[in-house]
Motif scaffolding. Sequence first.
Motif, mmCIF file in Angstrom:
data_model
loop_
_atom_site.group_PDB
_atom_site.id
_atom_site.type_symbol
_atom_site.label_atom_id
_atom_site.label_comp_id
_atom_site.label_asym_id
_atom_site.label_seq_id
_atom_site.Cartn_x
_atom_site.Cartn_y
_atom_site.Cartn_z
ATOM 1 N N MET A 1 0.784 -1.265 0.117
ATOM 2 C CA MET A 1 0.054 -0.013 -0.034
ATOM 3 C C MET A 1 0.831 1.228 -0.132
ATOM 4 N N ALA A 2 0.119 2.485 -0.400
ATOM 5 C CA ALA A 2 0.992 3.638 -0.379
ATOM 6 C C ALA A 2 -0.230 4.785 -0.104
ATOM 7 N N ILE A 3 -0.192 5.867 0.591
ATOM 8 C CA ILE A 3 -0.866 6.970 0.771
ATOM 9 C C ILE A 3 -0.350 8.298 -0.017
ATOM 10 N N PHE A 4 -1.142 9.196 0.069
ATOM 11 C CA PHE A 4 -0.389 10.596 -0.500
ATOM 12 C C PHE A 4 -1.565 11.660 -0.109
ATOM 13 N N SER A 5 -1.095 12.888 0.092
ATOM 14 C CA SER A 5 -1.714 14.087 0.050
ATOM 15 C C SER A 5 -1.274 15.012 -1.188
ATOM 16 N N TYR A 6 -2.154 15.741 -1.606
ATOM 17 C CA TYR A 6 -1.867 16.714 -2.639
ATOM 18 C C TYR A 6 -2.528 17.809 -2.568
ATOM 19 N N LYS A 7 -1.862 19.106 -2.624
ATOM 20 C CA LYS A 7 -2.572 20.421 -2.600
ATOM 21 C C LYS A 7 -3.542 20.771 -3.760
ATOM 22 N N THR A 8 -4.208 21.774 -3.689
ATOM 23 C CA THR A 8 -5.099 22.045 -4.969
ATOM 24 C C THR A 8 -4.770 23.385 -5.295
ATOM 25 N N GLY A 9 -4.125 23.409 -6.507
ATOM 26 C CA GLY A 9 -3.662 24.876 -7.079
ATOM 27 C C GLY A 9 -2.344 25.071 -6.392
ATOM 28 N N VAL A 10 -1.817 26.148 -6.721
ATOM 29 C CA VAL A 10 -0.510 26.755 -6.341
ATOM 30 C C VAL A 10 -0.495 27.826 -5.310
ATOM 31 N N TYR A 11 -1.584 28.470 -4.852
ATOM 32 C CA TYR A 11 -1.567 29.351 -3.766
ATOM 33 C C TYR A 11 -1.292 28.902 -2.573
ATOM 34 N N PRO A 12 -0.273 29.382 -1.591
ATOM 35 C CA PRO A 12 0.306 30.903 -1.892
ATOM 36 C C PRO A 12 1.503 30.967 -2.549
ATOM 37 N N ILE A 13 1.974 30.124 -3.113
ATOM 38 C CA ILE A 13 3.568 29.950 -3.551
ATOM 39 C C ILE A 13 3.388 30.610 -4.952
ATOM 40 N N SER A 14 2.259 31.007 -5.440
ATOM 41 C CA SER A 14 2.239 31.572 -6.891
ATOM 42 C C SER A 14 0.813 32.281 -6.681
ATOM 43 N N LEU A 15 0.607 32.960 -7.873
ATOM 44 C CA LEU A 15 -0.776 33.595 -7.949
ATOM 45 C C LEU A 15 -1.820 32.698 -8.588
ATOM 46 N N GLU A 16 -2.942 32.705 -8.018
ATOM 47 C CA GLU A 16 -4.080 31.727 -8.521
ATOM 48 C C GLU A 16 -5.247 32.851 -8.903
ATOM 49 N N THR A 17 -5.702 32.979 -10.457
ATOM 50 C CA THR A 17 -6.514 33.864 -10.760
ATOM 51 C C THR A 17 -7.282 33.108 -11.845
ATOM 52 N N ALA A 18 -8.535 33.522 -11.874
ATOM 53 C CA ALA A 18 -8.918 32.945 -13.283
ATOM 54 C C ALA A 18 -10.499 33.851 -13.324
ATOM 55 N N SER A 19 -10.952 33.909 -14.426
ATOM 56 C CA SER A 19 -12.210 34.667 -15.064
ATOM 57 C C SER A 19 -13.133 33.806 -15.565
ATOM 58 N N ALA A 20 -14.352 34.155 -15.477
ATOM 59 C CA ALA A 20 -15.381 33.479 -16.251
ATOM 60 C C ALA A 20 -16.337 34.539 -16.717
ATOM 61 N N ARG A 21 -17.064 33.963 -17.988
ATOM 62 C CA ARG A 21 -17.958 34.785 -18.694
ATOM 63 C C ARG A 21 -19.245 33.912 -18.992
ATOM 64 N N ILE A 22 -20.375 34.584 -18.633
ATOM 65 C CA ILE A 22 -21.597 33.723 -19.066
ATOM 66 C C ILE A 22 -22.569 34.569 -19.682
ATOM 67 N N ILE A 23 -23.184 34.193 -20.987
ATOM 68 C CA ILE A 23 -23.992 35.058 -21.772
ATOM 69 C C ILE A 23 -25.116 34.574 -21.865
ATOM 70 N N LEU A 24 -26.367 35.143 -21.378
ATOM 71 C CA LEU A 24 -27.742 34.498 -21.796
ATOM 72 C C LEU A 24 -27.762 34.500 -23.324
ATOM 73 N N ASN A 25 -28.314 33.398 -23.910
ATOM 74 C CA ASN A 25 -28.666 33.316 -25.487
ATOM 75 C C ASN A 25 -30.198 33.664 -25.461
ATOM 76 N N GLN A 26 -30.550 33.890 -26.846
ATOM 77 C CA GLN A 26 -31.962 34.399 -27.195
ATOM 78 C C GLN A 26 -33.090 33.221 -26.796
ATOM 79 N N ASP A 27 -32.613 31.981 -26.665
ATOM 80 C CA ASP A 27 -33.528 30.825 -26.348
ATOM 81 C C ASP A 27 -33.380 30.593 -24.936
#
Length: 769
Positions: A453-479
């Motif tokens: 057997m073996a176990i592990f842990s793993y962080k999620t993303g790179v903060y605070p070692i480095s910048l974590e930033t993301a943007s999202a855009r959502i547009i309502l369609n005509q239907d």
Amino acid sequence: MEVGRELIRVDAADKVTGRAKYTDDFHEGPMLVAKVLHSTIANGLVKSIDTSAAEKVPGVVKILTCFDAPAIQYPTPGHPWSVEAAHQDVCDRRLLTDRVRVYGDDIAAVVAEDAVSAERALRKILVEYEEYPVITDPERAMNAPGVPVHEEHPDNILKSMNFDVITAGADVKTAREVLDDPRYHHFTGRYETQQVQHCHIENPISYAYMEHGRITVVASTQIPHIVRRVCGQALGIPWGKIRVVKPYIGGGFGNKQEVLYEPLNAWLTTQVGGRAVKLDVSREETFQNTRSRHPIRFALEAAVADDMRVMARSVRAVSNQGGYASHGHAIVANAVTGIRQLYPDALAHHTEAYTVYTNLPAPGAMRGYGIPQGDFAIECFMEDMARRMGWDPYEFRLRNLMPLGYVDPTNGITCHSTGLRECMEKGAEFIGWRELREKYRNQTGPVRRGVGMAIFSYKTGVYPISLETASARIILNQDGSVQLHLGATEIGQGGDTVFCQMAAQAIGIPTEDVHIISTQDTDTAPFDTGAYASRQTYVTGKAIKKAGEEIRDKILNYGGELLKRDPHGLGIRGRDVVDAGTGEALLSLSDLAEEAFYSLEHSVHITAEVTNHCKENTFAFGCCFAEIEVDIPVGKIKVLRIVNVHDSGKLINPKLAEAQVHGGMSMGLGYALSEEMKFDPATGRLLNGNLLDYKLPTAMDTPELTALFVETDDPSGPFGNKALGEPPAIPVAPAIRNALLHATGVAVDTLPLNPQKLVEAFQSAGLIE
């Protein structure tokens, strides 16, 4: 609930029918073809290049050498840029170089009307070198550097770290005090991992052309916005003059989290009047000239109390960085940090790590980012310590696990949720841990079985070692449906599907009504640093959730205007605006959208665009259990059963999660048993840079793979979710190695566990003559 649904991938039909367009499918007109001339030495200087004969080859348009290219050094890793110089990546690459540091370095390029003409021209170019001694071993490079790989690092050490972490409340000053304390049991171990390649199906490919004074690069990349920035840096032009388009991608696994040949291609198009130039590297070039996983050597010490508590450890790691910095010290730093985090020491911990330049091809990011190497070392070490003391390795691990609420003392990353104990229980029950440990205890004969057997842990993303930033855009369609637009990238992992599910959950509509296009275009896509660090469902997911909630509020505000009702009393369910209290449908989203677009009284185009600057992180966990059969005389391991159990928080799409785990386990099997890049130490030349000689497992070598989950609800995740993309590849190799130890009593401390190595180990142990 859209989060948690087992939906078919949104890109499934296009991919299985062949409609999905990859980089090589995009350009419909004729393109010039570029081929790169690679050095035939691993260390030295290009004195001269004679292109006169090559220029006469029919079809050749232009030949450019290292003496023509801009003398600009630039960084290549897929990291966010930093406005602080101290946190910026190392700039040690040039488009073409006269200072050769690895066998196969890029020294010239031919641009021709077709590939045949380009290849013919390459063979006619004459190069004169001044050769220097070749160093491929990092310890030798540190201690007897000779001619340094980079003049600014005369000892060939790119970066190092050496420090002690003292546990809060511990009455000690250094880990050495504890390691020398006679009250404790003392252990040492040495472990080593090998250099391996990603072996994604689609080789790195790009084409570039100019339009309206700007350069467009279409590339198979995980990081389109970062490619844009690096191309600008490499060419010395404003970043806005670069446009990068990322189509569907045929796998990356971290290799395409590096800016590879895109800057060279961007420059080549400027040298041929802006005509389209395709630069498609071969499989051999992918092995030799792109990136790989770092080989790392570990030396560990530990002091352990009678009650199995690990009191202190010391870790020394030396990472072979090859000829260029790439991701630099980040890989080995992540490896040793992961060792410290998985089992927090009761009193103290010492860390010593070196990233060393040599004359081998430069490794970079690969699935797990140093944690597979570190996990192999610490999980083998834990097994060896337990065996020496006669302890159950399962119980030994349980005694030392990272607890809920753990805060890393050096970076502040916090364990907000953990199901690791439950993962271990589930995996042990599946494999029959206790029964098999007893059954296979004292075996004889040429064929033996074991369970590890073996176990592990793993962080999620790179903060605070480095910048974590993301943007999202959502547009309502005509239907009444919506368009989701992201800079985050689908790279084969199912990202687009879970992004759609997240948006649907936040808005309150069916996932089927969320539309997404897998092509990212830096001119129009919101900014996102891309696919790496198992970050996108966590970091980008938060941006999607914010954008979904914002557009939901805007829709309800407009609905309140149409219905003449307080929008706070309204909700969205399915395809309707409903009474929030009773659930009664009041207005269809399609009618609302049509009115919003075309009303003569109040026309409004309902959109939402948000940025999420993520200042959180958390740990994912899991384990692997493997049952194997070992044929001792031939040195062959057969994996009979293997299971990974993961705590990745709430699963957005359980079927896709299972597929991720199967893929990661498959990579782990190759890492454990057969894969290794082999080099000639005298020349630095790669000896097995193709899929015939590089022993990549096939379907015939793969056992039944089982993926199980323990779902926790992580309060820091947008929907209770955390990392899953990279973790499945981490624990497989040490689990198999530990099963080998159980089966034979022979500890093999280097990877891969191939027949040659096993036979030699069994001979040394006296199991075979």
